[in-house]
Write an enzyme that holds these catalytic residues in place. Structure first.
Site, PDB file in Angstrom:
ATOM      1  CG  ASP A   1      -2.087  -0.921   1.101  1.00 34.11           C
ATOM      2  OD1 ASP A   1      -2.320  -1.400  -0.014  1.00 34.11           O
ATOM      3  OD2 ASP A   1      -2.757  -1.173   2.115  1.00 34.11           O
TER       4      ASP A   1
ATOM      5  CE  LYS B   1      -8.304   3.236   3.444  1.00 31.95           C
ATOM      6  NZ  LYS B   1      -7.918   1.865   3.019  1.00 31.95           N
TER       7      LYS B   1
ATOM      8  CE  LYS C   1      -3.774   3.820   3.261  1.00 24.20           C
ATOM      9  NZ  LYS C   1      -3.619   3.740   1.809  1.00 24.20           N
TER      10      LYS C   1
END
Length: 691
Positions: free
Chosen positions: A39, A124, A329
């Site tokens: 990611d 998340k 993130k």
């Protein structure tokens, strides 16, 4: 030519490379459940794309990751359109990104600089997005996200998940779609892989036992089974985080609705909170990051959402993501491995892309064997050669990136980029102002022709089911197809000799081809593989011109007529680089021949607007002066929702000008041309009366 004038060309070439690379990794992640990179690496590519778009907004592409969501669904499950699109999220990577997100919300809503903006914050989770449709409290359908517009029907499989009730408890609206993530807990994932290994050993061949790379892949592979009994044997779970289509909304804030969903029997994260401001949200991010390793499931960040639903409605969305949400993130994960060799792949535009083949290494739970090296400049920057020990970085389950060469100083011959195409032996050159090296073979290069044909039938383009890369390669090498039009000339006789007992296969393939003789115009235009014309740009073009024939006609005239070029460049999201690519495409004789040949076989349908009907549908509008009750971005979003096009300047083709205080030259020109002018209050009345 100076370096300064080269920059836009270099940026356009880099945006093209990024679009293709990110689309490739989206397909691996969302459709194939087989990511090659992390990611973090994927996010790095997206950030690079966003930075270039910010510097060169006129070069923004249709297939930019800033506009795309997921990837097209796979073929073995039924495809169903979402009643409301399942969008992606904008990403942030720092505290500054979060505070800027809140500042953008204030600017869009025309709030005071320090006006409070409450947010919800929650982990998340790294799972597979799923939408659950309840009618009168009963589960009637479950869909994966797919490409955001169309998902896969996994209703039977979802019914086997214990966290998801067949019937809601309490009083729920007649229609309510609950959205969330199907996931697999870390402990369950480890147990599943151990079980699969034991089953392989019991069968006498442990090496062939199917084991999953990480919990996200395990959840995706388990949910998307043809046989629901396989899904039932897998320990899947569900966590709700939002909703889609509804007949009523049980609350005025995000948090109130999530509490209602929880009361109906769906699990919601116990780390979901309401933060009074960005500082409180960031404090919760730090808490979750500290607890990340102890959480029972994998997460890759924290999601923030504007709590007030009336503000969410005003903020709306851009092409791929809501303006009212942000995914913050976590930092990238890294590992070391050996670079064994560098291979060259030739793309459909002739671009030579170097790919690093690596000794397998696990980074953040994913086994990585390949990494892109982007181009010759990146290889030179890193100084990489076969035999080097390198550092990989990933931020999830998409593309890994080499960020450091640990053995750069060791004595070893440098790796040199090839000067000839490995597929057709044509010269490989770098044009002035470009960062990429391309094969000059064009249509004589088999890799380019095959890749163009493959792109034409791909899921993002015509999506001809059953016609994959192997079939394209076989048909091309056997002389059955040379260009896209030949696909529609395939016959049963040609196919039957290719496969024993192949009558059903041939009938299915011909039926799939026949079903695409009246294709969606944007998919058709995207499928042509015109440089700089991605899926979103293609939709912008057909939305502006109505049909693909009109796009071609304007692009052809634009080669000689400045008015036609200006008309092309005026389309929102196009600009001079895309316009030039369209002009160049239709100026080539072989492209015009292929175009005419293709239109002899297919008839793309006209573009159909999905906007609400209004008094300004189909019109061209210009906003000038200051807006007092809404921001310029919100006004533009309203106009597009009502089926209008917003232009930046007044011309004879302008239908309506909305003028606020301080309007100057545009208002004067509108008066000279006799164009109708209204004020902000009249515009608000048009918006309010739209259907």
């Amino acid at each position: 030519m100076t370096a300064a004038t080269n920059l836009p060309n270099e940026a356009a070439a880099e945006l093209e490379r990024l679009a293709a690379e990110i689309a490739h990794h989206n397909r691996l992640y969302h459709t194939d459940d087989a990511p090659e990179i992390s990611d973090a690496d994927y996010d790095a590519l997206v950030r690079q794309n966003a930075a270039l778009e910010a510097a060169y907004p006129q070069l923004i592409r249709a297939d930019s990751p800033s506009r795309m969501v997921g990837a097209a669904p796979a073929g073995h499950l039924a495809k169903v359109a979402h009643a409301r699109a399942m969008m992606s999220l904008e990403n942030g990577f720092s505290a500054e990104d979060v505070t800027e997100f809140v500042a953008r919300v204030r600017r869009f809503l025309s709030l005071a600089e320090y006006a409070p903006v409450a947010l919800t914050a929650e982990p998340k989770i790294d799972g597979l997005s799923c939408s659950l449709r309840y009618e009168r409290g009963v589960l009637v359908q479950a869909l994966t996200r797919g490409d955001g517009a169309v998902g896969e029907d996994v209703t039977a499989n979802v019914r086997t998940i214990g966290d998801i009730p067949d019937r809601l408890t309490g009083s729920a609206p007649d229609l309510f779609e609950i959205r969330g993530e199907v996931y697999m807990a870390k402990s369950d994932f480890a147990a599943l892989n151990a079980r699969l290994l034991a089953e392989g050993e019991a069968a006498g061949d442990a090496s062939k036992a199917r084991q999953f790379a990480n919990p996200r892949n395990a959840a995706a592979g388990s949910l998307r089974q043809k046989d629901a009994s396989v899904t039932a044997s897998r320990p899947l779970r569900f966590l709700a985080h939002g909703w889609g289509e509804t007949s009523a909304i049980p609350g005025e804030t995000q948090l109130e609705v999530m509490h209602a969903i929880q009361a109906w029997g769906l699990p919601v994260s116990d780390l979901l909170i309401r933060a009074a401001d960005a500082d409180a949200a960031l404090a919760h991010y730090a808490r979750i990051e500290a607890e990340r390793a102890e959480l029972p499931f994998d997460i890759d960040g924290v999601v923030y959402k504007v709590d007030r639903l009336d503000w969410q409605a005003r903020l709306g969305a851009v092409a791929r993501a809501p303006r009212w949400a942000l995914a913050h993130k976590f930092p990238a994960e890294r590992a070391q491995t050996l670079l064994e060799r560098i291979d060259i792949q030739v793309g459909r535009t002739g671009k030579l892309t170097p790919v690093a083949r690596l000794t397998p290494v696990t980074v953040g739970g994913v086994v990585v064997t390949n990494a892109t090296l982007h181009n010759a400049d990146e290889i030179e920057r890193l100084g990489v050669r076969p035999g080097d020990r390198v550092v990989l970085q990933r931020a999830g389950d998409v593309i890994p990136q080499i960020v450091e060469n640990l053995t750069r100083e060791e004595e070893r011959a440098p790796w040199t980029f090839p000067t000839r195409c490995p597929e057709c032996d044509s010269d490989a050159v770098r044009e002035e102002g470009e960062v990429d090296i391309r094969c000059t073979g064009g249509l004589i290069c088999p890799a380019q022709r095959i890749e163009r044909l493959r792109h034409f039938v791909s899921r993002g383009a015509l999506d001809i089911e059953g016609l994959g890369l192997k079939q394209i390669e076989d048909f091309f090498h056997d002389g059955l197809i040379h260009g896209p039009a030949d696909i529609f000339r395939l016959t049963e006789e040609q196919l039957l000799v290719r496969k024993k007992d192949g009558r059903v296969w041939a009938a299915n393939l011909l039926a799939a081809i026949e079903a695409k003789r009246a294709p969606d115009p944007a998919r058709f235009l995207f499928g042509l593989g015109i440089r700089h014309v991605g899926s979103v740009t293609a939709r912008d073009l057909v939305k502006a011109f109505g049909t693909v024939e009109h796009v071609a006609e304007v692009a052809t005239r634009a080669a000689a007529e400045p008015e036609a070029r200006a008309e092309l460049e005026a389309v929102d999201g196009i600009g001079p680089v895309v316009a030039e690519a369209l002009i160049d495409f239709f100026a080539e004789e072989h492209n015009r021949v292929a175009w005419d040949d293709l239109l002899s076989q297919v008839r793309p349908v006209p573009f159909v607007s999905e906007q609400r009907e209004s008094a300004v549908s189909g019109q061209t509008l210009v906003f000038t002066g200051s807006m007092e009750t809404l921001s310029r971005d919100e006004a533009k979003a309203q106009a597009e929702m009502l089926g209008a096009r917003v232009a930046g300047s007044v011309s004879a083709k302008t239908d309506l000008v909305i003028a606020g205080p301080g309007a100057g030259s545009k208002l004067k020109k509108a008066a000279e041309l006799g164009i109708r002018v209204i004020d902000e209050a009249e515009w608000a009345a048009i918006v309010a009366t739209a259907r």
